[in-house]
Design an enzyme around this catalytic site. Structure first.
Site, mmCIF file in Angstrom:
data_model
loop_
_atom_site.group_PDB
_atom_site.id
_atom_site.type_symbol
_atom_site.label_atom_id
_atom_site.label_comp_id
_atom_site.label_asym_id
_atom_site.label_seq_id
_atom_site.Cartn_x
_atom_site.Cartn_y
_atom_site.Cartn_z
ATOM 1 N N HIS A 17 32.513 27.411 1.579
ATOM 2 C CA HIS A 17 31.055 27.545 1.414
ATOM 3 C C HIS A 17 30.723 28.600 0.351
ATOM 4 C CE1 HIS A 17 30.988 26.661 6.002
ATOM 5 N NE2 HIS A 17 30.555 25.566 5.412
ATOM 6 N N LYS A 41 25.209 19.578 16.986
ATOM 7 C CA LYS A 41 26.565 19.988 17.387
ATOM 8 C C LYS A 41 26.457 21.248 18.238
ATOM 9 C CE LYS A 41 28.181 19.254 12.658
ATOM 10 N NZ LYS A 41 28.669 20.059 11.534
ATOM 11 N N ARG A 90 34.377 17.879 -0.297
ATOM 12 C CA ARG A 90 35.814 18.162 -0.184
ATOM 13 C C ARG A 90 36.620 16.899 -0.403
ATOM 14 N NH1 ARG A 90 34.720 20.901 5.449
ATOM 15 N NH2 ARG A 90 33.166 19.283 5.204
ATOM 16 N N SER A 128 34.782 24.748 8.887
ATOM 17 C CA SER A 128 34.507 25.711 9.960
ATOM 18 C C SER A 128 35.313 25.341 11.204
ATOM 19 C CB SER A 128 33.015 25.737 10.279
ATOM 20 O OG SER A 128 32.297 26.196 9.160
HETATM 21 P P1 ADP Z 1 27.393 20.698 8.041
HETATM 22 O O1 ADP Z 1 26.230 20.886 7.122
HETATM 23 O O2 ADP Z 1 27.897 19.290 8.102
HETATM 24 O O3 ADP Z 1 27.257 21.366 9.355
HETATM 25 P P2 ADP Z 1 28.840 22.886 6.980
HETATM 26 O O4 ADP Z 1 27.816 23.767 7.436
HETATM 27 O O5 ADP Z 1 30.233 23.243 7.351
HETATM 28 O O6 ADP Z 1 28.625 21.406 7.358
HETATM 29 O O7 ADP Z 1 28.811 22.778 5.399
HETATM 30 C C1 ADP Z 1 27.686 22.954 4.576
HETATM 31 C C2 ADP Z 1 28.015 22.395 3.212
HETATM 32 O O8 ADP Z 1 29.204 23.006 2.714
HETATM 33 C C3 ADP Z 1 28.300 20.885 3.230
HETATM 34 O O9 ADP Z 1 27.787 20.333 2.029
HETATM 35 C C4 ADP Z 1 29.793 20.798 3.223
HETATM 36 O O10 ADP Z 1 30.261 19.604 2.631
HETATM 37 C C5 ADP Z 1 30.119 22.007 2.353
HETATM 38 N N1 ADP Z 1 31.486 22.463 2.590
HETATM 39 C C6 ADP Z 1 32.075 22.759 3.784
HETATM 40 N N2 ADP Z 1 33.354 23.113 3.609
HETATM 41 C C7 ADP Z 1 33.597 23.067 2.269
HETATM 42 C C8 ADP Z 1 34.756 23.301 1.430
HETATM 43 N N3 ADP Z 1 35.928 23.664 1.955
HETATM 44 N N4 ADP Z 1 34.620 23.135 0.104
HETATM 45 C C9 ADP Z 1 33.439 22.741 -0.423
HETATM 46 N N5 ADP Z 1 32.323 22.474 0.290
HETATM 47 C C10 ADP Z 1 32.400 22.643 1.620
#
Ligand code: ADP
Length: 174
Positions: A17, A41, A90, A128
């Protein structure tokens, strides 16, 4: 001046992130990291904890700010004057979800563009969920999250094992 909005659950924030927010801050004048408060979630950390961890992460980055929000992403983006929503990609499986979300968001708000940045190859595997699972089993997460997030995870799992905090163990998985 172009303000970009980077929404997510950030439960907790990790280097995948952080890399996306940082790279977006080189493309746009300001990046607002939006910590979503009403996820379907189960979350390990409360919204306040997730916001505090994200704020600490970016405290030295004047162009990256953190806010909590609990409404439709496009509505919040409009409210704060963001013209762009940033997402990270990713693996191919992210693409289908992000593609659908981007089309839905565009249907709701034609004036807001979705920009997806491809992950840094170092962070391809990072989520995460992975971080929570490794931390819950006492594994080394120092290359995946900043020190303060690692400390918060250790503290949280200690609280859980002492029975001071109750969470649904399903919250370890997305
Ligand atoms: P969500 O919004 O599905 O709950 P997250 O909060 O984990 O997911 O992720 C927020 C954003 O960060 C999403 O666009 C997700 O694709 C991106 N993201 C999460 N992990 C990575 C990573 N390792 N590399 C690049 N982008 C990521």
């Amino acid at each position: 001046m172009i303000r970009a909005f980077f929404p997510g659950s950030f439960d907790p924030i990790h280097y995948g992130h952080i890399d996306i927010a940082w790279r977006a801050s080189k493309l746009f004048d300001e990046v607002i990291v939006g910590v979503y408060n009403r996820s379907l979630k189960n979350m390990l950390f409360s919204p306040e904890e997730r916001i505090a961890m994200a704020k600490k992460t970016f405290e030295e980055e004047p162009r990256i700010n953190v806010m909590g929000y609990n409404k439709l992403t496009v509505d919040f983006a409009r409210e704060i004057g963001a013209k762009v929503i940033v997402r990270g990609l990713r693996v191919f499986s992210d693409f289908e979800y992000e593609f659908r979300m981007a089309l839905a968001n565009h249907r709701l708000a034609h004036d807001i563009e979705v920009v997806a940045l491809i992950t840094n190859e170092e962070h391809t595997f990072l989520s995460s969920t992975t971080v929570r699972e490794i931390a819950s089993l006492g594994g080394n997460i120092s290359t995946m999250v900043p020190q303060h997030v690692s400390d918060a995870l250790i503290h949280k799992f200690q609280e859980i094992s002492d029975g001071r905090t109750n969470i649904h163990m399903t919250s370890l998985r997305d």
